[in-house]
Design an enzyme around this catalytic site. Structure first.
Site: not given
Lengths: 507, 507
Positions: B270-271, B274, B300
C-alpha cells in the site's frame, strides 16, 4: 530607558536567537540524515534545502535587525542591566556579526565557491597523489585567509585570529610554549619506546569480528558510560561523528571494521565522550546560542578523556575485558587482559594522523601547526609544502611518506579553509590530562570507580565542572575553574611518561 | 510590460516558491525523523523547530510579497504569457492565499489551539470510551468549520468547500451519485457473501512469523514493484506511512506484527503504491508547488491499486506464493496458493475501518461521509453522534459497537478538523478499479505480466498517465485522460462482483 523596556527588547532578542538556533537544529538533522541514510537520488535537492536554511541563518546573523539589537545591548547602561547569560549571548552574536560583516559579501561568496571547488579537487588530488593539482587552490585559500585576517584585525601573530575561531583566547605565544614543552619530552619518550625490547603482540587483532557483536558491545559500553539513549542514538557511517541537535537529541555514529575490533570500540567511546558533553548542557541554555560545547579543544578533551584516560586504561579493561571475551567467544581466549591492554596501547610512529596512537598524535598536530603558522605568516610557500611536510615528518617522527596522498594531502581541513582547527586536537589531549589529574584528586578512588564499572560519579563531576556550562564559560575559565591553573602541558607529559614507561618497561 | 520583465518577475516568483518548497521538505524530514527514531527527550525542542519552520511557510504563502506576485500574474495580459506549468503554479498559490487570507488571524490561531487540544482530548476519550469528554471540542470544531465555510464561500452544498481541499472539483452532488450507486450493489453483494457456505479458512495466519523474514519479504516485494531504493528507504513505525520529500527521496514505513504475516505485507505494498507515485513525478516539477500527488483520492487510488488490484490478485500470488512459502519455510506447507488467495480476500463486516476488507471498507467511508455532510449542514448534531453512528453501522454493516472507542471515537480525523478527507479513501478504490479496467485494455496481457512478475510495464503506464504530472492536472483531468470518462463507480462494482463471486462461489 526603563527596565521593562529593556526586558521587552531582551525577550525579542532571545526569540530572534531561538529562531536562528531552531534553523541550525533543522540543518543539523538534515546533515545527519545525509550522512546516515538519505537515498542518493535525493541528495542534490536536499543539499539545496540545506543551503537555503544555512543562508537564512547567516542572513539573520548579519541582518539590520541583529545590528540594532547589538547596538542597543552593547551600550554600557543596557549591558549592565543584563544577567550573565544574556550578556554572553550578546557577546557571541557580536563576535559572529563582526566576523561576517567585515568581509565584503562578494569576497565571501567567492571564497565559498573556492573552498567548495577545492574540496572536490583535493579529493581527486589525494586519490591521484598529485599535489600540483591542488596547489593553485590552496594558494588562493591561503591568500584569502591572509586577506580576511587583515580585515578582521589581529593582535600579536596573524594566526591568532584563526586560532580564536576554534579555541577562543588561544594564541601562538601560548601554543608555542605548550607545544614546545610537550615536544621536548614526547620525542625522547618515543625514542625510548622504539628502543624497547618489550613490543606488544598485536597479532590477535588480525581476525574477523562479527559486526553485529561489535555493535552490541558498542551499545553496552555507551550504556556503561551513562550515554543517555533516550536522548540519542547510535548509527553507522564511514566517518564516525557526534552531533548535538539539542541536549535531548545527541546522536553518534561509528564504523565497524570486520578485521579490527578496536576501531569501532574506541571510535564509539570517543564520539560518546563528545556526546556526554552535549547531552549534559544545562536545559536553561536550550534555544540560546550558548547551547553547545565551548570550544573545539574542550570538546576534544572530553572525547579524548573518555577514549584514552578511561577507555585505554588498565582499570577499564580489568573490569570489561571479560565482557569482551564473552562477546567474542573463542576469539580472545588466548589473549589475557595484560596482553590486550598492551596491544591497545601500542606506540608506533606512522604517516597517518587519524591512525596515530595517543603519544605520536600530538606530534602529527604540531607539524600541521608549524606549517599553518608559516603559511599564514608568509614564511612557508604553498609550492614548498610537500618538501616541508616530508622533512618535518622525517625529523619529528622518523618516517617519510612515499606519496603525497599519505603526506601533505591526507587531511581534508585545508581544502575547506579550516586553518587554526588542527591545534584543537592536541589541546584536547593536554586539557584531558590536566583534568584527569584534578579528577584523581577530587575523586581519590578514580581508578577503583572505573575498575568497578561505576562511571557515573566521573560523568557527574565533569557535568558539574564543564558540561552544564555550554558556552557560558570560555575554555580558559573552564580549565582554571576546574583545575586551578591555566593550560599546562606538564600533565600530559607526566601522564604519557607514567603510562608508557610501564607499558614498555622503561625505567 | 515586455516579455523580459515578465520573465524576470516569473523567475523571482519561482525562487520564492522554491524556497517555500525547500522549507516544506525540511519539515517533512523532521516529521519523518520524529516518527521513525528521534530520541524522545529531544521531541519537545524538535516540535518547536517544526512549528517555527511551518509557520514560516505559512507566512510566505500569505505575505504581501505573495500578494504582489498573484496580483501581477493573474492579470490576463500577464497570465496569458505564461506556460501551463507557471499558470498552474499561480493558480495553486492563489488558492492557498485566498483560503488563508479569508480567515482572520485570531480565528485561525484559536482554531489551531482548539484542534491541538482536541487531538489530545480525543486520545484520552478514545482510551476511556467517553464520548461526552470529546463532545464539547467536536462541537467547537464543527462550528468553526461552518464559520470558515461562510468566509471561504461555497457553491451548492456547504460541504463542497471542504471536499475541494482534498479532492479538487469533487462535490456532494457527484459523491451522492457514486456512493449511492456503489452502495446499492455493495450491500447485496455483502449479504450474499455472508450467506455463502464457502468461507475461507484463515487459521494458518495464527502463527508466529519471524520479523526479520517479514522485513526481507517486504523488501523483496518492493523491489518487484520497481520501488527505487536509490530514491527511498523502508523503516518501521507503529502507523505505516509514505512521505515524498522530493522525487529522489520518497520514504515508506511499515509495521511487522509477529502473529500476522499479511499486515506488513499489504501495508508495505500500500505505502509502496503511494511511493511509486511520488518517485515518478517529472523532475521538471522539483522545487515547484506542483511536485506532489494531485489529490488525496488519486493518491489513494495508487496505494489501493497496488495493494488490492495487484497485491491481492490471483495472478500475483500464482507468481509469488512460492517465494513466501520459501521465506517462511515449514510454516505454510499445508496451505496451498488457492487457500492463501482466499484467506487474504476474506470479506467480513467489522467495526473498525482500518481493519476492513476491500468491499466493506467503502461502506465504512460512506457512513462517515453521510455524518460529516449532516454535521456541516446542521442536520446532525454532535450530541447525537454516538446514536447516529451505531444506527448506521447496524443498518449498513449489520454490526454495532459495544463501546464508542470501537465506534464514533475510532478515527483521529475529526479531532484535527479534517472534514472532507474520508471520501478520498473510497474515491481511491473507485478510481483504482476504473484505471484497472483501462490498464487491462491497454495492456491486454495485464494478468500475465503480473503472473510472470513483470510489473515494470504497469508502473511505466501509470507513470505516463498519472505519476509524471504531479499536480499539473486535476483529478478529473487525470481520470478522463486515462480512462476516457469521468469517475464511474460501475467499475468498482464490477470488479468486486467478479472477484468475490468467484472467491465465495456465488452464481
Amino acid at each position: 530607558m526603563n527596565l521593562d523596556a529593556i526586558q521587552t527588547k531582551l525577550d525579542e532578542f532571545k526569540r530572534y536567537v531561538r529562531k536562528m538556533k531552531q534553523y541550525k537544529e533543522a540543518v543539523g538533522l538534515l546533515y545527519w540524515d545525509l550522512r546516515t541514510g538519505a537515498p542518493k537520488k535525493g541528495v542534490q535537492t536536499r543539499s539545496e534545502v540545506v543551503g537555503e536554511l544555512s543562508t537564512e541563518v547567516f542572513r539573520m546573523s548579519v541582518s539590520d535587525k541583529m545590528g540594532e539589537f547589538l547596538a542597543f545591548f552593547t551600550q554600557p547602561e543596557h549591558f549592565g542591566q543584563l544577567d550573565r547569560t544574556s550578556q554572553k549571548m550578546i557577546e557571541e552574536c557580536q563576535k559572529d556579526y563582526d566576523r561576517s560583516k567585515k568581509i565584503p559579501e562578494d569576497k565571501y561568496q567567492a571564497y565559498v565557491v573556492l573552498t567548495s571547488q577545492a574540496e572536490s579537487v583535493w579529493e581527486d588530488a589525494k586519490h591521484q597523489s598529485d599535489f600540483a593539482m591542488f596547489q593553485p587552490y590552496l594558494e588562493k585559500i591561503v591568500a584569502a585567509n591572509q586577506e580576511f585576517i587583515e580585515l578582521w584585525g589581529y593582535e600579536g601573530n596573524k594566526y591568532n585570529t584563526l586560532l580564536d575561531m576554534y579555541e577562543p583566547g588561544m594564541t601562538v605565544e601560548k601554543l608555542d610554549q605548550v607545544f614546545g614543552a610537550l615536544r621536548e619530552k614526547a620525542v625522547p619518550l618515543l625514542q625510548a619506546i622504539q628502543a624497547s625490547s618489550r613490543q606488544p603482540d598485536r597479532s590477535f587483532i588480525d581476525q574477523t569480528f562479527d559486526k553485529e557483536k561489535q555493535k552490541q558491545f558498542s551499545l553496552f559500553i555507551l550504556k556503561q558510560m551513562n550515554y543517555d539513549f533516550e536522548a540519542g542514538r547510535l548509527d553507522e557511517t564511514v566517518h564516525p561523528f557526534a552531533t548535538g541537535l539539542n541536549p535531548g537529541d545527541v546522536r553518534i555514529t561509528t564504523r565497524y571494521l570486520p578485521n579490527d575490533v578496536t576501531s569501532a570500540l574506541f571510535g564509539t567511546i570517543h564520539e560518546g565522550g563528545h556526546a556526554l558533553y552535549e547531552q549534559n548542557i544545562s536545559s536553561d541554555l536550550i534555544g540560546t546560542n550558548l547551547c553547545s560545547g565551548t570550544s573545539m579543544g574542550i570538546h576534544e578533551s572530553q572525547s579524548r578523556f573518555w577514549e584514552n584516560m578511561v577507555g585505554r586504561s588498565w582499570a577499564f579493561w580489568s573490569r570489561y575485558y571479560g565482557d569482551l571475551q564473552k562477546m567474542f567467544a573463542g576469539q580472545l581466549d588466548q589473549v589475557d587482559v595484560d596482553a590486550f591492554y598492551k596491544a591497545i596501547n601500542h606506540i608506533q610512529p606512522s604517516l597517518i594522523r587519524i591512525e596515530a596512537d595517543e603519544l605520536t598524535y600530538n606530534l602529527h598536530i604540531m607539524i600541521r601547526y608549524e606549517i599553518e603558522k608559516g603559511l599564514i605568516n608568509g614564511t612557508i610557500r604553498v609550492a614548498d609544502l610537500p618538501g616541508v611536510w616530508n622533512a618535518k615528518y622525517k625529523e619529528v617522527l622518523g618516517v617519510e611518506p612515499a606519496a603525497d596522498s599519505d603526506g601533505v594531502l591526507q587531511d581534508v581541513h585545508w581544502s575547506g579553509g579550516s586553518f587554526g582547527y588542527f591545534p584543537s586536537y592536541a589541546l584536547g589531549n593536554m586539557y584531558a590530562a590536566q583534568m584527569t589529574h584534578t579528577l584523581k584528586k577530587r575523586l581519590p578512588n578514580f581508578d577503583e570507580l572505573i575498575a568497578s564499572g561505576n562511571l557515573l560519579p566521573i560523568k557527574e563531576f565533569l557535568t558539574e565542572q564543564i558540561y552544564r556550562y555550554g558556552k557560558l564559560l570560555t575554555p580558559n575559565e573552564i580549565i582554571v575553574q576546574m583545575t586551578g591553573e591555566e593550560l599546562n602541558p606538564d600533565y600530559l607529559v607526566a601522564y604519557l611518561e607514567d603510562k608508557y614507561k610501564a607499558v614498555y618497561g622503561l625505567n
